[in-house]
Design an enzyme around this catalytic site. Structure first.
Site, PDB file in Angstrom:
ATOM      1  N   ASP A 127      -6.704  -1.477   3.014  1.00  0.00           N
ATOM      2  CA  ASP A 127      -5.988  -1.453   4.292  1.00  0.00           C
ATOM      3  C   ASP A 127      -4.516  -1.147   4.018  1.00  0.00           C
ATOM      4  O   ASP A 127      -3.843  -1.871   3.285  1.00  0.00           O
ATOM      5  CB  ASP A 127      -6.158  -2.819   4.963  1.00  0.00           C
ATOM      6  CG  ASP A 127      -5.569  -2.886   6.347  1.00  0.00           C
ATOM      7  OD1 ASP A 127      -4.436  -2.430   6.537  1.00  0.00           O
ATOM      8  OD2 ASP A 127      -6.228  -3.446   7.242  1.00  0.00           O
ATOM      9  N   VAL A 128      -4.003  -0.107   4.631  1.00  0.00           N
ATOM     10  CA  VAL A 128      -2.615   0.302   4.425  1.00  0.00           C
ATOM     11  C   VAL A 128      -1.656  -0.803   4.862  1.00  0.00           C
ATOM     12  O   VAL A 128      -0.684  -1.114   4.169  1.00  0.00           O
ATOM     13  CB  VAL A 128      -2.342   1.616   5.187  1.00  0.00           C
ATOM     14  CG1 VAL A 128      -0.856   1.960   5.178  1.00  0.00           C
ATOM     15  CG2 VAL A 128      -3.147   2.766   4.580  1.00  0.00           C
ATOM     16  N   ASP A 129      -1.912  -1.393   6.021  1.00  0.00           N
ATOM     17  CA  ASP A 129      -1.049  -2.448   6.550  1.00  0.00           C
ATOM     18  C   ASP A 129      -0.996  -3.641   5.592  1.00  0.00           C
ATOM     19  O   ASP A 129       0.076  -4.163   5.266  1.00  0.00           O
ATOM     20  CB  ASP A 129      -1.588  -2.890   7.910  1.00  0.00           C
ATOM     21  CG  ASP A 129      -0.495  -3.289   8.886  1.00  0.00           C
ATOM     22  OD1 ASP A 129       0.686  -3.258   8.512  1.00  0.00           O
ATOM     23  OD2 ASP A 129      -0.829  -3.632  10.030  1.00  0.00           O
ATOM     24  N   ASP A 130      -2.152  -4.099   5.145  1.00  0.00           N
ATOM     25  CA  ASP A 130      -2.206  -5.213   4.202  1.00  0.00           C
ATOM     26  C   ASP A 130      -1.468  -4.883   2.908  1.00  0.00           C
ATOM     27  O   ASP A 130      -0.760  -5.730   2.348  1.00  0.00           O
ATOM     28  CB  ASP A 130      -3.664  -5.556   3.862  1.00  0.00           C
ATOM     29  CG  ASP A 130      -4.339  -6.326   4.959  1.00  0.00           C
ATOM     30  OD1 ASP A 130      -4.471  -7.550   4.828  1.00  0.00           O
ATOM     31  OD2 ASP A 130      -4.732  -5.711   5.962  1.00  0.00           O
TER      32      ASP A 130
END
Length: 656
Positions: free
Chosen positions: A394-397
């Protein structure tokens, strides 16, 4: 003046009271940390997931009566008193698909259809057009139980699994969650199994028109003329499907299985999300794979691990969020431990060293996931959202974890941070933004096919994820990343709403999006007097509630006003205050009022409470309640407010 025209509270929090509130919150959040250093909170959706879980047990004839009765208690509790059905979020409007699934599940669990709550639900469903008006995924569920004919579902031939990434309708042009859900569903649609359904439970009473007499199952919603074009294509393809050679059909089924099995993901499940896991369990049963086969057994175990069982009720989570919860909790804890009045700095940093070690162990370094289809030369280096989901970091994580590891400062983090940096840079889309899992996953026309009535088949770049990536890269301060950051900032400027806010794709909603972007602007050195910042600040002030808090309902995803709700919420009040502080307005009376409101809402255990949902899976279709948001975001805001009091610059270099 507040958003409703009333006078705003002007209470001021004393320094001593601020210290007390921060200390209590720090203690509470620290107490929730697991022995190995991580945090994980419950992640709750609506009635559909526990209802689907009950129906899955009946599909398989693997019924756990005690568990089902606890889930039935949960479903009855969240039934609306106002409209008699089930909403998609706390106090939301009637939703026919959620209501049909919940009613079906309660009937399967043994509820008498003449019981008052069932009668109310049935009447509401019929008043809204009956079960024939449910969404695509509900009609697939009904087809599996023989309650509707398979023609009630859109044409989704399993042969699309044979299409290469360059093909328009390829699954590689869909989001990760779509790929993992669709692959086993296509096998089910191809083989058309019928649930074991040992108690022979059906819901024909929920149809206005008998299912076999419904002539038109595909009735939108149409978002453009393309919807009608694709409906015509759906009608044209139906008589052609039987003409597909059997050899090609079997080859396509094998291609679906070959896609699924490398991604089974052990006890964390395919895609680490419930719908994909449940479809895979049903697929194996349909293929005749014994329940004792390691593939089927592990897939079933993965589903079980999502169940939350309490003394008197139970429900099934859509997935779990330990990496996300850990990253954000860690930021809150390190903020509380920072500054001249830091809370237990040595003990906190020692605990966070365990957190960093745990996070380093979860970095994905040896699997090139689906994202690599668009960038095969990029080395892996991201983090998943769940405990394990190696094909789908996950990019956000990854940005949140990277910022935490950098702030924590252990030299052992350096290699993990650099790998994350390289991966984040490589995941930037061509328009300058970042999606959550994929690069340039933006063929919007696919959201108009009949199967995509939820409108969330894709994973395009969004403001909130883009903001987090900019914050991470700006915090690291690598000169080579400056062009990447500038492209991201240009994307954010283009994406600002007319009222000055930003849309929040993964958190509710414009308050969340605006907080995210103002943090990125601050980290990237955008002037606090920049016109985009000023417009955002004025919007935030305009929607602050009279009591000093902020609140926003999920209705804002459905055409409702931006940034408003009937009550203030701890998580959103924290976002609003953090946004203003990121914009250089720490001493703004609006921030002081928010701090006073947060202090007034803290309980004797140092915690906060909120029932409304605070995030979204798919706007208008699927909403989420992160149980941790009400704990770590208020601590983050209160501690930041305290720390900026002693700061000479009133500007922070990190993205939160």
């Amino acid at each position: 003046m507040a958003a409703d025209g009333s006078a705003l509270s002007d209470t001021q929090l004393s320094g001593a009271e601020l210290d007390r509130v921060v200390t209590a919150a720090h203690t509470a959040l620290g107490g929730a940390q697991r022995d190995d250093g991580h945090w994980v909170y419950e992640l709750e959706a609506d009635a559909t997931i526990p209802a689907e879980y009950i129906l899955l047990e009946h599909f398989l004839d693997r019924i756990d009566d005690e568990l089902e009765q606890k889930m039935a208690v949960y479903l009855r509790r969240i039934q609306s008193e106002d409209h008699g059905g089930w909403p998609l979020y706390h106090d939301g409007d009637f939703n026919i698909s959620a209501s049909v699934k919940a009613y079906f599940a309660l009937k399967a669990a043994g509820d008498d259809i003449n019981a008052p709550h069932m009668k109310r639900a049935r009447e509401a469903i019929l008043d809204h057009g009956g079960a024939e008006r449910t969404n695509v995924f509900t009609r697939f569920q009904l087809a599996l139980f023989g309650d509707v004919p398979w023609r009630a579902t859109p044409v989704m031939p399993v042969e699309i699994m044979l299409l290469p990434p360059s093909a328009f309708f390829s699954v590689w042009n869909m989001s990760y969650w779509s790929r993992t859900v669709i692959a086993p569903l296509l096998v089910l649609a191809a083989l058309r199994p019928v649930a074991v359904n040992p108690r022979r439970v059906h819901v024909r009473e929920l149809f206005v028109t008998p299912p076999e007499k419904v002539k038109d199952w595909i009735r939108g919603p149409y978002r453009s003329a393309w919807g009608y074009v694709f409906k015509g294509l759906d009608m044209a393809m139906r008589p052609l499907l039987p003409l597909v050679p059997a050899r090609t059909h079997q080859k396509a089924i094998k291609a679906a299985i070959d896609f699924i099995e490398p991604r089974l993901n052990g006890k964390d499940g395919i895609g680490a999300i419930y719908p994909a896991m449940a479809n895979t369990v049903m697929m194996y049963r349909t293929l005749g794979v014994p329940d004792t086969d390691p593939r089927a057994a592990t897939a079933w175990e993965a589903v079980q691990r999502l169940v939350v069982t309490k003394d008197d009720e139970a429900y099934c989570q859509p997935c779990v969020s330990p990496i996300w919860d850990t990253g954000l909790s860690g930021h809150a804890m390190i903020e509380a431990a920072s500054g001249p009045n830091g809370i237990a700095p040595e003990a906190t940093l020692a605990a966070l060293k365990k957190t960093s070690a745990w996070l380093r162990s979860k970095q994905i370094l040896d699997v090139k996931g689906d994202w690599a289809v668009r960038n095969p030369g990029l080395a892996p280096g991201g983090w998943a959202f769940q405990y394990g989901n190696d094909y789908y970091p996950d990019v956000d994580d990854t940005a949140v974890v990277g910022m935490l590891l950098h702030r924590e400062g252990d030299p052992a983090n350096a290699e993990a941070i650099e790998r994350a940096r390289v991966w984040i840079v490589g995941m930037q889309s061509s328009n300058g933004g970042w999606g959550a899992f994929d690069i340039d996953n933006n063929k919007e026309i696919l959201n108009h096919i009949p199967f995509a009535d939820h409108g969330a088949l894709l994973d395009p770049p969004t403001a909130d994820v883009t903001a987090r990536c900019i914050s991470f890269l700006a915090q690291l301060g690598n000169p080579a990343d400056e062009p990447v950051i500038q492209r991201g900032l240009e994307y954010l400027r283009r994406d600002q709403e007319a009222d000055g806010s930003w849309f929040g794709r993964w958190g509710t909603n414009y308050v969340y999006g605006t907080w995210s972007v103002l943090c990125a602007f601050n980290a990237a050195g955008v002037s606090h007097d920049d016109p985009a910042v000023v417009r955002a600040v004025e919007w935030l002030r305009s929607v602050q509630r009279p009591d000093g808090g902020w609140g926003e309902g999920c209705e804002s995803y459905e055409g409702g006003p931006h940034g408003t709700y009937k009550e203030s919420l701890p998580s959103q009040t924290a976002w609003g205050a953090l946004a203003l502080m990121a914009a250089g307005r720490r001493d703004d009376p609006a921030v002081a009022r928010a701090m006073s409101w947060l202090a007034s809402q803290q309980d004797e255990n140092g915690e906060w409470h909120e029932d409304p949902y605070n995030a979204v899976g798919f706007p208008k279709v699927f909403y989420l309640r992160y149980h941790g948001y009400k704990q770590f975001f208020p601590l983050m805001a209160l501690a930041r407010y305290r720390n900026l009091e002693s700061s000479n610059t009133r500007r922070v270099a990190f993205g939160f």
